[in-house]
Design a protein around this motif. Structure first.
Motif, PDB file in Angstrom:
ATOM      1  N   GLN A 193       0.815  -1.193   0.000  1.00 52.28           N
ATOM      2  CA  GLN A 193       0.000   0.000   0.000  1.00 52.28           C
ATOM      3  C   GLN A 193       0.860   1.258   0.000  1.00 52.28           C
ATOM      4  OE1 GLN A 193      -3.464  -0.169  -0.173  1.00 52.28           O
ATOM      5  NE2 GLN A 193      -2.892  -2.260  -0.620  1.00 52.28           N
ATOM      6  N   THR A 205      -4.575   9.045   5.724  1.00 55.23           N
ATOM      7  CA  THR A 205      -5.945   8.939   5.228  1.00 55.23           C
ATOM      8  C   THR A 205      -6.911   9.412   6.308  1.00 55.23           C
ATOM      9  OG1 THR A 205      -6.157   6.662   6.007  1.00 55.23           O
ATOM     10  CG2 THR A 205      -5.341   7.001   3.767  1.00 55.23           C
ATOM     11  N   PHE A 231     -10.134  -6.617   4.724  1.00 61.46           N
ATOM     12  CA  PHE A 231     -11.379  -5.926   4.374  1.00 61.46           C
ATOM     13  C   PHE A 231     -12.608  -6.813   4.582  1.00 61.46           C
ATOM     14  CE2 PHE A 231      -8.762  -7.392   0.902  1.00 61.46           C
ATOM     15  CZ  PHE A 231      -9.569  -8.315   0.237  1.00 61.46           C
ATOM     16  N   GLN A 272      -8.371   2.421   6.421  1.00 61.86           N
ATOM     17  CA  GLN A 272      -8.139   2.764   5.020  1.00 61.86           C
ATOM     18  C   GLN A 272      -9.519   2.764   4.352  1.00 61.86           C
ATOM     19  OE1 GLN A 272      -5.321   3.589   3.512  1.00 61.86           O
ATOM     20  NE2 GLN A 272      -3.829   3.124   5.121  1.00 61.86           N
ATOM     21  N   ASP A 273     -10.262   3.855   4.541  1.00 61.20           N
ATOM     22  CA  ASP A 273     -11.649   3.894   4.079  1.00 61.20           C
ATOM     23  C   ASP A 273     -11.730   4.200   2.586  1.00 61.20           C
ATOM     24  OD1 ASP A 273     -12.571   3.298   6.544  1.00 61.20           O
ATOM     25  OD2 ASP A 273     -13.188   5.331   7.097  1.00 61.20           O
ATOM     26  N   SER A 274     -12.680   3.574   1.934  1.00 62.10           N
ATOM     27  CA  SER A 274     -12.951   3.792   0.512  1.00 62.10           C
ATOM     28  C   SER A 274     -13.809   5.049   0.343  1.00 62.10           C
ATOM     29  CB  SER A 274     -13.678   2.572  -0.054  1.00 62.10           C
ATOM     30  OG  SER A 274     -14.964   2.454   0.552  1.00 62.10           O
ATOM     31  N   LYS A 331     -17.216   1.511   2.124  1.00 57.08           N
ATOM     32  CA  LYS A 331     -17.274   0.050   2.065  1.00 57.08           C
ATOM     33  C   LYS A 331     -15.856  -0.523   2.093  1.00 57.08           C
ATOM     34  CE  LYS A 331     -21.753   0.049   1.512  1.00 57.08           C
ATOM     35  NZ  LYS A 331     -22.670  -0.485   2.551  1.00 57.08           N
ATOM     36  N   ARG A 332     -15.783  -1.796   2.478  1.00 53.81           N
ATOM     37  CA  ARG A 332     -14.485  -2.473   2.514  1.00 53.81           C
ATOM     38  C   ARG A 332     -14.409  -3.448   1.340  1.00 53.81           C
ATOM     39  NH1 ARG A 332     -15.850  -4.120   8.486  1.00 53.81           N
ATOM     40  NH2 ARG A 332     -16.045  -2.024   9.380  1.00 53.81           N
ATOM     41  N   TYR A 333     -13.413  -3.237   0.475  1.00 53.09           N
ATOM     42  CA  TYR A 333     -13.245  -4.103  -0.690  1.00 53.09           C
ATOM     43  C   TYR A 333     -11.826  -3.930  -1.219  1.00 53.09           C
ATOM     44  CZ  TYR A 333     -14.174   0.310  -3.123  1.00 53.09           C
ATOM     45  OH  TYR A 333     -14.137   1.615  -3.545  1.00 53.09           O
ATOM     46  N   HIS A 364      -9.255  -3.976  -5.039  1.00 50.10           N
ATOM     47  CA  HIS A 364      -9.081  -4.019  -6.492  1.00 50.10           C
ATOM     48  C   HIS A 364      -7.984  -5.033  -6.807  1.00 50.10           C
ATOM     49  CE1 HIS A 364     -11.689  -0.638  -7.283  1.00 50.10           C
ATOM     50  NE2 HIS A 364     -11.005   0.136  -6.423  1.00 50.10           N
ATOM     51  N   LYS A 393      -5.059  -2.600  -4.660  1.00 52.93           N
ATOM     52  CA  LYS A 393      -5.403  -1.615  -3.645  1.00 52.93           C
ATOM     53  C   LYS A 393      -6.586  -2.154  -2.856  1.00 52.93           C
ATOM     54  CE  LYS A 393      -6.155   3.360  -2.987  1.00 52.93           C
ATOM     55  NZ  LYS A 393      -4.896   3.503  -2.227  1.00 52.93           N
ATOM     56  N   PHE A 420      -9.292  -1.501   0.678  1.00 47.97           N
ATOM     57  CA  PHE A 420      -9.873  -0.557   1.637  1.00 47.97           C
ATOM     58  C   PHE A 420     -10.443  -1.368   2.797  1.00 47.97           C
ATOM     59  CE2 PHE A 420     -10.233   1.452  -2.550  1.00 47.97           C
ATOM     60  CZ  PHE A 420      -9.612   2.675  -2.308  1.00 47.97           C
TER      61      PHE A 420
END
Length: 414
Positions: free
Chosen positions: A2, A7, A82, A116-118, A122-124, A126, A135, A137
């Protein structure tokens, strides 16, 4: 891996200088060798009081770590997990959603993990064409690597403090036992000294210890008890030397005095049988046992005594005897006087006498002297508990509101 930036949290969750500082401290931490995630977790559990973490907060951290697939944390890998709140709740033993969010916030505030918020909260993650995470979140575990040494140091300090606490407590227990038994021995052996005053010092020192004293409080009391023990030992050592010197000087004279006269009296019977005399070296015993009265009658005669039972009630003789030990110390009765009363009268009757003395404490100058006086009378068969109890009952008869409930031993409400 990361990008290391500061953030901010999503939505209405506030940002603080403490969070900024925590993220900057982590950002400035150089890459290190991989660290076992469960070792760091054990260190945090050990130092949970220092970090002010609840046990359920640790359960949530355990659940978060279980979503990191590798056994070791490394800066070369993705350190953001996440999971959804539903998945976290299942692995945290079914913790409720509101409780889960509260403990997650506690972990972030303590600097254990970072958010590490999107963009939408939401938490997901890429992923690229190969399935690797580009990446993510969620919650970053990077602080566990950055502060692993600090967590280990905290855990060691807690372990050292626990060990010192245990050693101090053991030393305190041994010192209390030594002082208690030395005082009892000195009183029973008739050693010179104001042993009641020394016992008062001991009781005052022990009273300073609460139910759960801290180590420094125990250490202070231990130091004073050790000084008291040293003083007692010095007194007994001096008296032992004096007695040894006196015994060496007068040994032959005492031997002559103790030879012929006693043998003549033993071998030549008198014209009439002499009354039985208890030798001084024999423990005092009663010819007939002292009658024991019902506990209900004792508590009616001595209603104040029930206050010293568990919860202000006395329901059996075991609780009565345990309360007598406490009241004995409070009245200033020496252990030897009470032990002598127990041997002569029996434990139940000795406890009853203590209860009567407590009831009449305003008219008795020396509780210990009065107890010894009653013990001597009981040895000669000149003492009975009946008149003492009846006098107290006549002075305070039952009132209508003091009738005992059916099936319950009364403790004589005041």
């Amino acid at each position: 891996m990361q990008t290391k930036t500061v953030t901010t949290p999503f939505g209405r969750r506030p940002m603080s200088l403490a969070l900024v500082k925590s993220q900057l401290d982590t950002k400035g931490c150089p890459a290190r060798h991989p660290i076992c995630k469960w070792r760091v977790f054990r260190d945090i559990c050990e130092a949970r009081e220092t970090l002010r973490l609840h046990d359920r907060t640790l359960a949530v951290l355990d659940a978060l770590l279980s979503f990191y697939p590798e056994p070791e944390l490394s800066c070369e890998r993705n350190l953001v997990v996440f999971p959804s709140n539903a998945q976290l709740s299942l692995r945290a033993h079914g913790i409720a959603g509101t409780t889960l969010r509260r403990h997650l916030a506690a972990l972030v505030e303590a600097g254990i993990v970072h958010r590490q918020d999107s963009p939408n909260g939401k938490r997901y993650a890429h992923r690229d064409e190969t399935g690797s995470i580009e990446k993510a979140f969620g919650f970053s575990l990077e602080p566990l690597i950055a502060h692993a040494a600090e967590f280990a140091r905290m855990a060691q300090q807690v372990a050292d403090e626990r060990r010192l606490f245990r050693l101090t407590k053991e030393s305190l227990t041994i010192c209390r036992r030594d002082v208690r038994k030395l005082i009892s021995m000195a009183v029973e052996e008739g050693a010179d000294g104001d042993w009641e005053a020394i016992e008062g010092q001991y009781i005052a020192l022990v009273a300073r210890l609460g139910r759960s004293p801290a180590r420094h409080e125990m250490a202070i009391v231990l130091g004073e008890l050790e000084m008291l023990r040293e003083e007692i030992v010095n007194r007994l050592e001096i008296q032992s030397k004096i007695r040894k010197t006196d015994g060496s000087d007068g040994q032959s004279g005492r031997h002559i005095q103790n030879s012929n006269p006693e043998s003549v009296n033993e071998l030549e019977p008198g014209p009439e049988p002499e009354p039985e005399v208890i030798p001084q070296t024999t423990p005092k015993r009663m010819a007939e046992p002292l009658a024991t009265f019902p506990l209900r009658m004792v508590l009616r005669a001595c209603p104040q005594f029930a206050d010293y039972g568990p919860g202000g009630l006395i329901s059996n003789w075991r609780e009565m005897i345990a309360a007598a030990v406490l009241v004995r110390s409070m009245l200033g009765v020496s252990p030897s006087a009470y032990q002598e009363a127990c041997e002569i009268m029996g434990a139940e009757n000795a406890a009853t006498v203590i209860a009567c003395i407590l009831e009449r404490t305003t008219s008795i100058n020396s509780a210990g002297g009065y107890l010894r006086y009653l013990s001597r009378r009981a040895t000669r068969g000149e003492f009975s508990l009946g008149p003492m109890l009846m006098a107290l009952i006549r002075a305070r008869p039952y009132r209508a509101d003091e009738r005992p409930e059916p099936g319950r031993t009364p403790c004589a409400t005041r």
